[in-house]
Design a protein around this motif. Structure first.
Motif, PDB file in Angstrom:
ATOM      1  N   LEU A   1      47.572  64.042 -14.918  1.00 55.47           N
ATOM      2  CA  LEU A   1      46.858  65.318 -14.942  1.00 55.47           C
ATOM      3  C   LEU A   1      46.761  65.768 -16.395  1.00 55.47           C
ATOM      4  O   LEU A   1      47.731  65.665 -17.140  1.00 55.47           O
ATOM      5  CB  LEU A   1      47.637  66.379 -14.156  1.00 55.47           C
ATOM      6  CG  LEU A   1      47.928  66.066 -12.693  1.00 55.47           C
ATOM      7  CD1 LEU A   1      48.951  67.051 -12.147  1.00 55.47           C
ATOM      8  CD2 LEU A   1      46.652  66.120 -11.887  1.00 55.47           C
TER       9      LEU A   1
ATOM     10  N   ARG B   1      46.519  68.743 -19.089  1.00 57.72           N
ATOM     11  CA  ARG B   1      46.860  70.160 -19.196  1.00 57.72           C
ATOM     12  C   ARG B   1      46.441  70.675 -20.572  1.00 57.72           C
ATOM     13  O   ARG B   1      47.207  70.594 -21.531  1.00 57.72           O
ATOM     14  CB  ARG B   1      48.385  70.341 -19.051  1.00 57.72           C
ATOM     15  CG  ARG B   1      48.926  69.986 -17.686  1.00 57.72           C
ATOM     16  CD  ARG B   1      48.834  71.133 -16.723  1.00 57.72           C
ATOM     17  NE  ARG B   1      49.496  72.311 -17.236  1.00 57.72           N
ATOM     18  CZ  ARG B   1      50.735  72.670 -16.953  1.00 57.72           C
ATOM     19  NH1 ARG B   1      51.477  71.894 -16.199  1.00 57.72           N
ATOM     20  NH2 ARG B   1      51.240  73.772 -17.439  1.00 57.72           N
TER      21      ARG B   1
ATOM     22  N   THR C   1      45.910  73.293 -23.558  1.00 59.06           N
ATOM     23  CA  THR C   1      46.604  74.515 -23.975  1.00 59.06           C
ATOM     24  C   THR C   1      45.617  75.431 -24.689  1.00 59.06           C
ATOM     25  O   THR C   1      44.536  75.005 -25.093  1.00 59.06           O
ATOM     26  CB  THR C   1      47.749  74.194 -24.952  1.00 59.06           C
ATOM     27  OG1 THR C   1      47.176  73.779 -26.188  1.00 59.06           O
ATOM     28  CG2 THR C   1      48.653  73.098 -24.407  1.00 59.06           C
TER      29      THR C   1
ATOM     30  N   THR D   1      45.847  69.057 -25.789  1.00 57.01           N
ATOM     31  CA  THR D   1      45.892  68.716 -24.372  1.00 57.01           C
ATOM     32  C   THR D   1      47.100  67.825 -24.105  1.00 57.01           C
ATOM     33  O   THR D   1      47.318  66.846 -24.812  1.00 57.01           O
ATOM     34  CB  THR D   1      44.605  67.965 -23.962  1.00 57.01           C
ATOM     35  OG1 THR D   1      43.488  68.814 -24.219  1.00 57.01           O
ATOM     36  CG2 THR D   1      44.630  67.616 -22.489  1.00 57.01           C
ATOM     37  N   TYR D   2      47.876  68.202 -23.105  1.00 55.02           N
ATOM     38  CA  TYR D   2      49.017  67.390 -22.701  1.00 55.02           C
ATOM     39  C   TYR D   2      48.649  66.577 -21.473  1.00 55.02           C
ATOM     40  O   TYR D   2      47.878  67.033 -20.639  1.00 55.02           O
ATOM     41  CB  TYR D   2      50.217  68.264 -22.338  1.00 55.02           C
ATOM     42  CG  TYR D   2      50.842  68.936 -23.518  1.00 55.02           C
ATOM     43  CD1 TYR D   2      51.751  68.251 -24.322  1.00 55.02           C
ATOM     44  CD2 TYR D   2      50.530  70.240 -23.838  1.00 55.02           C
ATOM     45  CE1 TYR D   2      52.322  68.863 -25.411  1.00 55.02           C
ATOM     46  CE2 TYR D   2      51.099  70.866 -24.925  1.00 55.02           C
ATOM     47  CZ  TYR D   2      51.997  70.166 -25.711  1.00 55.02           C
ATOM     48  OH  TYR D   2      52.551  70.775 -26.782  1.00 55.02           O
TER      49      TYR D   2
ATOM     50  N   ARG E   1      50.197  65.242 -18.144  1.00 57.67           N
ATOM     51  CA  ARG E   1      51.358  65.434 -17.266  1.00 57.67           C
ATOM     52  C   ARG E   1      51.337  64.406 -16.147  1.00 57.67           C
ATOM     53  O   ARG E   1      50.276  64.117 -15.585  1.00 57.67           O
ATOM     54  CB  ARG E   1      51.327  66.842 -16.673  1.00 57.67           C
ATOM     55  CG  ARG E   1      52.536  67.145 -15.804  1.00 57.67           C
ATOM     56  CD  ARG E   1      52.675  68.621 -15.558  1.00 57.67           C
ATOM     57  NE  ARG E   1      51.669  69.179 -14.691  1.00 57.67           N
ATOM     58  CZ  ARG E   1      51.740  69.194 -13.358  1.00 57.67           C
ATOM     59  NH1 ARG E   1      52.780  68.654 -12.750  1.00 57.67           N
ATOM     60  NH2 ARG E   1      50.782  69.732 -12.646  1.00 57.67           N
TER      61      ARG E   1
ATOM     62  N   TYR F   1      56.107  64.848 -19.044  1.00 57.54           N
ATOM     63  CA  TYR F   1      55.140  64.552 -20.103  1.00 57.54           C
ATOM     64  C   TYR F   1      55.527  63.205 -20.714  1.00 57.54           C
ATOM     65  O   TYR F   1      56.342  63.156 -21.639  1.00 57.54           O
ATOM     66  CB  TYR F   1      55.132  65.664 -21.161  1.00 57.54           C
ATOM     67  CG  TYR F   1      54.695  66.984 -20.595  1.00 57.54           C
ATOM     68  CD1 TYR F   1      53.355  67.206 -20.275  1.00 57.54           C
ATOM     69  CD2 TYR F   1      55.611  67.992 -20.333  1.00 57.54           C
ATOM     70  CE1 TYR F   1      52.945  68.411 -19.722  1.00 57.54           C
ATOM     71  CE2 TYR F   1      55.206  69.200 -19.783  1.00 57.54           C
ATOM     72  CZ  TYR F   1      53.872  69.401 -19.484  1.00 57.54           C
ATOM     73  OH  TYR F   1      53.481  70.584 -18.923  1.00 57.54           O
TER      74      TYR F   1
END
Ligand code: SF4
Length: 57
Positions: A14, A16, A18, A23-24, A26, A39
């Motif tokens: 996914l 994520r 910010t 963008t992270y 996950r 992460y």
């Protein structure tokens, strides 16, 4: 997009974003299985939870 390895085509990944513009990535499996990092350190090159079928590219 950085090279995320297997995660880029994994159904459990996914993204994520910010509010700082980064963008992270996950791993959804981390919520139910502590073998997986929430992460993951990228690029992931070997993963027991990998399930292909999605493309984040
Ligand atoms: S299961 Fe593995 S390959 Fe899939 S998103 Fe999680 S860490 Fe990445």
């Amino acid at each position: 997009m950085i090279d995320a390895g297997l995660c880029l085509s994994c159904q459990h990944a996914l993204l994520r974003p910010t509010n700082r513009g980064t963008t992270y990535l996950r791993c959804a499996l981390a919520a139910t299985d502590d073998r997986f990092a929430k992460y993951p350190r990228l690029p992931v090159t070997d993963c027991a939870g990998f399930e292909p079928g999605r493309s984040l590219q």
